[in-house]
Motif scaffolding. Structure first.
Motif, PDB file in Angstrom:
ATOM      1  N   ILE A  31       0.799  -1.192   0.125  1.00 12.95           N
ATOM      2  CA  ILE A  31       0.000  -0.128   0.025  1.00 12.95           C
ATOM      3  C   ILE A  31       0.833   1.178   0.034  1.00 12.95           C
ATOM      4  N   GLY A  32       2.290   1.031   0.162  1.00 14.34           N
ATOM      5  CA  GLY A  32       3.091   2.276  -0.211  1.00 14.34           C
ATOM      6  C   GLY A  32       3.522   3.133   1.222  1.00 14.34           C
ATOM      7  N   TRP A  33       4.615   4.007   0.694  1.00 16.25           N
ATOM      8  CA  TRP A  33       5.128   4.491   1.775  1.00 16.25           C
ATOM      9  C   TRP A  33       4.225   5.477   2.747  1.00 16.25           C
ATOM     10  N   ARG A  34       3.239   6.005   2.082  1.00 22.01           N
ATOM     11  CA  ARG A  34       2.483   7.064   2.651  1.00 22.01           C
ATOM     12  C   ARG A  34       1.898   6.207   4.008  1.00 22.01           C
ATOM     13  N   TRP A  35       1.354   5.117   3.675  1.00 22.85           N
ATOM     14  CA  TRP A  35       0.630   4.533   4.794  1.00 22.85           C
ATOM     15  C   TRP A  35       1.815   3.763   5.760  1.00 22.85           C
ATOM     16  N   LEU A  36       2.775   3.544   5.278  1.00 23.24           N
ATOM     17  CA  LEU A  36       4.080   3.066   6.397  1.00 23.24           C
ATOM     18  C   LEU A  36       4.132   4.413   7.277  1.00 23.24           C
ATOM     19  N   ILE A  37       4.113   5.368   6.967  1.00 18.65           N
ATOM     20  CA  ILE A  37       4.479   6.781   7.698  1.00 18.65           C
ATOM     21  C   ILE A  37       3.370   7.062   8.586  1.00 18.65           C
ATOM     22  N   ARG A  38       2.198   6.640   8.170  1.00 15.83           N
ATOM     23  CA  ARG A  38       0.955   6.662   9.080  1.00 15.83           C
ATOM     24  C   ARG A  38       0.712   5.770  10.230  1.00 15.83           C
ATOM     25  N   ILE A  39       1.006   4.520   9.688  1.00  4.74           N
ATOM     26  CA  ILE A  39       0.983   3.506  10.797  1.00  4.74           C
ATOM     27  C   ILE A  39       2.224   3.651  11.726  1.00  4.74           C
ATOM     28  N   ALA A  40       3.452   4.145  11.294  1.00  2.60           N
ATOM     29  CA  ALA A  40       4.389   4.356  12.117  1.00  2.60           C
ATOM     30  C   ALA A  40       4.394   5.524  13.140  1.00  2.60           C
ATOM     31  N   SER A  41       3.222   6.299  12.840  1.00  2.09           N
ATOM     32  CA  SER A  41       3.045   7.506  13.818  1.00  2.09           C
ATOM     33  C   SER A  41       2.167   7.154  14.903  1.00  2.09           C
ATOM     34  N   ILE A  42       1.477   5.866  14.840  1.00  2.00           N
ATOM     35  CA  ILE A  42       0.550   5.500  15.806  1.00  2.00           C
ATOM     36  C   ILE A  42       1.055   5.337  17.217  1.00  2.00           C
ATOM     37  N   PRO A  43       2.301   4.754  17.511  1.00  6.50           N
ATOM     38  CA  PRO A  43       2.738   4.593  18.598  1.00  6.50           C
ATOM     39  C   PRO A  43       3.149   5.935  19.323  1.00  6.50           C
ATOM     40  N   GLY A  44       3.501   6.855  18.640  1.00  8.64           N
ATOM     41  CA  GLY A  44       3.814   8.133  19.079  1.00  8.64           C
ATOM     42  C   GLY A  44       2.589   8.960  19.713  1.00  8.64           C
ATOM     43  N   ILE A  45       1.550   8.936  18.792  1.00 10.17           N
ATOM     44  CA  ILE A  45       0.206   9.491  19.320  1.00 10.17           C
ATOM     45  C   ILE A  45      -0.308   8.677  20.386  1.00 10.17           C
ATOM     46  N   LEU A  46      -0.087   7.136  20.515  1.00 13.20           N
ATOM     47  CA  LEU A  46      -0.684   6.710  21.620  1.00 13.20           C
ATOM     48  C   LEU A  46       0.122   6.977  23.254  1.00 13.20           C
ATOM     49  N   LEU A  47       1.394   7.134  22.904  1.00 14.96           N
ATOM     50  CA  LEU A  47       2.357   7.552  23.831  1.00 14.96           C
ATOM     51  C   LEU A  47       1.912   8.580  24.711  1.00 14.96           C
ATOM     52  N   ILE A  48       1.443   9.685  23.944  1.00 16.39           N
ATOM     53  CA  ILE A  48       0.945  11.018  24.651  1.00 16.39           C
ATOM     54  C   ILE A  48      -0.107  10.661  25.707  1.00 16.39           C
ATOM     55  N   LEU A  49      -0.890   9.808  25.571  1.00 21.80           N
ATOM     56  CA  LEU A  49      -1.886   9.374  26.285  1.00 21.80           C
ATOM     57  C   LEU A  49      -1.485   9.098  27.965  1.00 21.80           C
ATOM     58  N   VAL A  50      -0.301   8.470  27.965  1.00 25.60           N
ATOM     59  CA  VAL A  50       0.372   7.907  29.158  1.00 25.60           C
ATOM     60  C   VAL A  50       1.221   9.109  29.920  1.00 25.60           C
ATOM     61  N   PHE A  51       1.227  10.272  29.288  1.00 30.32           N
ATOM     62  CA  PHE A  51       2.201  11.104  30.108  1.00 30.32           C
ATOM     63  C   PHE A  51       1.728  11.527  31.258  1.00 30.32           C
ATOM     64  N   LYS A  52       0.410  11.557  31.795  1.00 34.86           N
ATOM     65  CA  LYS A  52       0.047  11.956  33.064  1.00 34.86           C
ATOM     66  C   LYS A  52       0.752  10.729  34.030  1.00 34.86           C
ATOM     67  N   PHE A  53       1.229   9.521  33.655  1.00 32.96           N
ATOM     68  CA  PHE A  53       2.077   8.864  34.643  1.00 32.96           C
ATOM     69  C   PHE A  53       3.467   8.956  34.634  1.00 32.96           C
ATOM     70  N   ILE A  54       3.857   9.865  33.945  1.00 37.97           N
ATOM     71  CA  ILE A  54       5.082  10.182  34.058  1.00 37.97           C
ATOM     72  C   ILE A  54       5.597  11.604  34.816  1.00 37.97           C
ATOM     73  N   PRO A  55       6.362  11.589  35.724  1.00 40.73           N
ATOM     74  CA  PRO A  55       6.704  12.773  36.606  1.00 40.73           C
ATOM     75  C   PRO A  55       7.485  13.522  36.270  1.00 40.73           C
ATOM     76  N   GLU A  56       7.482  15.057  36.468  1.00 44.72           N
ATOM     77  CA  GLU A  56       8.785  15.902  36.267  1.00 44.72           C
ATOM     78  C   GLU A  56       9.878  15.280  37.209  1.00 44.72           C
ATOM     79  N   SER A  57      11.033  15.517  36.848  1.00 43.86           N
ATOM     80  CA  SER A  57      12.314  15.145  37.575  1.00 43.86           C
ATOM     81  C   SER A  57      12.349  15.877  38.960  1.00 43.86           C
ATOM     82  N   ALA A  58      12.440  15.131  39.827  1.00 42.61           N
ATOM     83  CA  ALA A  58      12.517  15.672  41.153  1.00 42.61           C
ATOM     84  C   ALA A  58      13.696  16.608  41.303  1.00 42.61           C
ATOM     85  N   ARG A  59      14.675  16.136  40.824  1.00 39.57           N
ATOM     86  CA  ARG A  59      16.299  16.915  41.020  1.00 39.57           C
ATOM     87  C   ARG A  59      15.912  18.105  40.112  1.00 39.57           C
TER      88      ARG A  59
END
Length: 426
Positions: A108-136
């Protein structure tokens, strides 16, 4: 252009992370990279494609803040073990994109490769509330309350108790300043780190970009291999002015094997940096990298060439592991992100130069290109072993007050054992 975007934004985001926090910049970089990556798949022309990929590179440059957050949370005795294990996830992502490309690109070509490869980065944004700021970082800005709240949350999750007492550390007003990197205390360290980052990236991307060139060489020295695809192919790609060819199954298989090499030396690398120290370990792996670049000139079978590439990927990966850890450990909290950012920028300079050597010079003079790669690795090995500070077993410095700097300068004027003084100051 991807590396150019990374180079420019690496410095900017590093400076901002030291001033406004690691977590904010990490989140911004993920949003930025995911957005422009998705836009790339709709690029109407090659010019737009190149511009959007440069913007993606700018976003990806901020991902280093994740390593900094982790570095600033890990106890001293665990940093040398846990940070290199991050390489496992880098490898998993590399193998996933190669496997995905082998299926998606021909269908299905390189355009769909980029779209599919973007999915993990988008999903990871949802878990940022579990990542704390550095205490240091919070402590360095005088926000001890936020740091304590983070530590209490961690203690609650782990079923432990926060030690009694208060967090006491004077707030550091001077944060994220470039002139601190070139202060006499850190000038030599900074310059040598920049040389090493540039050389490691030059070798790393040189190996990756030269893989196709090397694998297309015939076992008979100096001759070119047959094209990867049949000359009767009448596709648009076969008639492009760049003379591009589709990767075949054998090419993807070779890429997977050589990429898997990135994890091969990981256990040895972990032991080395914890037993021998960061400087000596990096010197050894850089020296071995130089040797294996020269071994590529040996006439061998395809399997032999893949074996050499496997070892090279393992060695350049070990180099990156060690310099990442060293850079994150050597600078104080007040300029750690900027130190990583400027190093990342020099890293991309090496990456931008690599294609001209691995794909242009290598076609004209194969041995000349290999000797150049090898020479750069030797320079990096010398720079590594002569670094003025060894960070093995060294507590992360939060910041240095003007009084401490004055005290250090006075002592350096009367004592030759600068390493001992540095250890006492730390």
């Amino acid at each position: 252009m991807v590396f150019f975007g990374y180079m420019v934004f690496s410095i900017v985001l590093g400076l901002l992370a030291d001033r406004y926090g690691r977590w904010k910049i990490l989140l911004l970089s993920f949003l930025w990279a995911a957005y422009f990556s998705l836009l790339t798949s709709f690029a109407p022309s090659y010019a737009w494609f190149v511009f959007l990929r440069a913007m993606v590179g700018g976003g990806v440059s901020g991902h280093a803040q994740g390593l900094i957050i982790k570095t600033e949370f890990l106890p001293t005795k665990y940093r040398g073990y846990m940070l290199p294990l991050s390489q496992v996830f880098w490898l998993a992502g590399s193998l996933l994109i190669i496997g995905l490309a082998s299926v998606v690109n021909p269908t299905i070509g390189w355009r769909w490769l980029i779209r599919i490869a973007s999915i993990p980065g988008i999903l990871l944004i949802l878990v940022f509330k579990f990542i704390p700021e550095s205490a240091r970082y919070n402590v360095s800005t005088g926000n001890a309350g936020a740091a304590l709240a983070t530590l209490q949350r961690i203690a609650r999750i782990n079923g432990a108790a926060v030690p009694e007492g208060r967090l006491r550390e004077p707030a550091q007003e001077r944060r994220g300043r470039f002139k601190d990197l070139i202060h006499p205390k850190y000038l030599r360290t900074t310059l040598q780190i920049w040389i090493i980052w540039l050389g490691i990236a030059f070798a790393y991307y040189g190996v990756i970009l030269a893989s196709a060139e090397l694998l297309e060489r015939d076992p008979v020295c100096g001759s070119a291999a047959l094209a990867l695809q049949d000359s009767s192919d009448d596709s648009e790609e076969s008639h492009s002015p760049c003379h591009c060819h589709f990767f075949g199954p054998a090419a993807y298989q070779s890429m997977i094997i050589s990429t898997a090499g990135e994890i091969a030396l990981n256990p040895v690398n972990i032991l080395s940096i914890n037993l021998l120290g960061r400087r000596l370990s990096l010197c050894i792996t850089m020296g071995c990298t130089a040797l294996f670049f020269l071994l590529l000139n040996i006439c061998t079978s395809r399997a032999g060439m893949v074996g050499f590439l496997f070892m090279l990927r393992a060695l350049v990966s070990a180099n990156f592991n060690t310099i990442y850890i060293y850079t994150a450990e050597v600078y104080p909290t007040t300029m750690r992100a900027l130190g990583m950012g400027t190093s990342g920028a020099l890293c991309r300079v090496g990456a931008m130069v690599a294609p001209f050597i691995s794909q242009v010079l290598m076609s004209a003079s194969f041995l000349g290109a290999l000797c150049l790669f090898s020479s750069v690795c030797i320079i990096c090995a010398i720079s590594a072993v002569t670094l003025p500070i060894e960070t093995k077993g060294r507590a992360l410095p939060v910041g240095t007050t003007p009084q401490e700097l004055l005290w250090l300068q006075k002592l350096l004027g009367t004592c030759d054992d600068a390493a001992r003084i540095q250890a006492q100051l730390s």
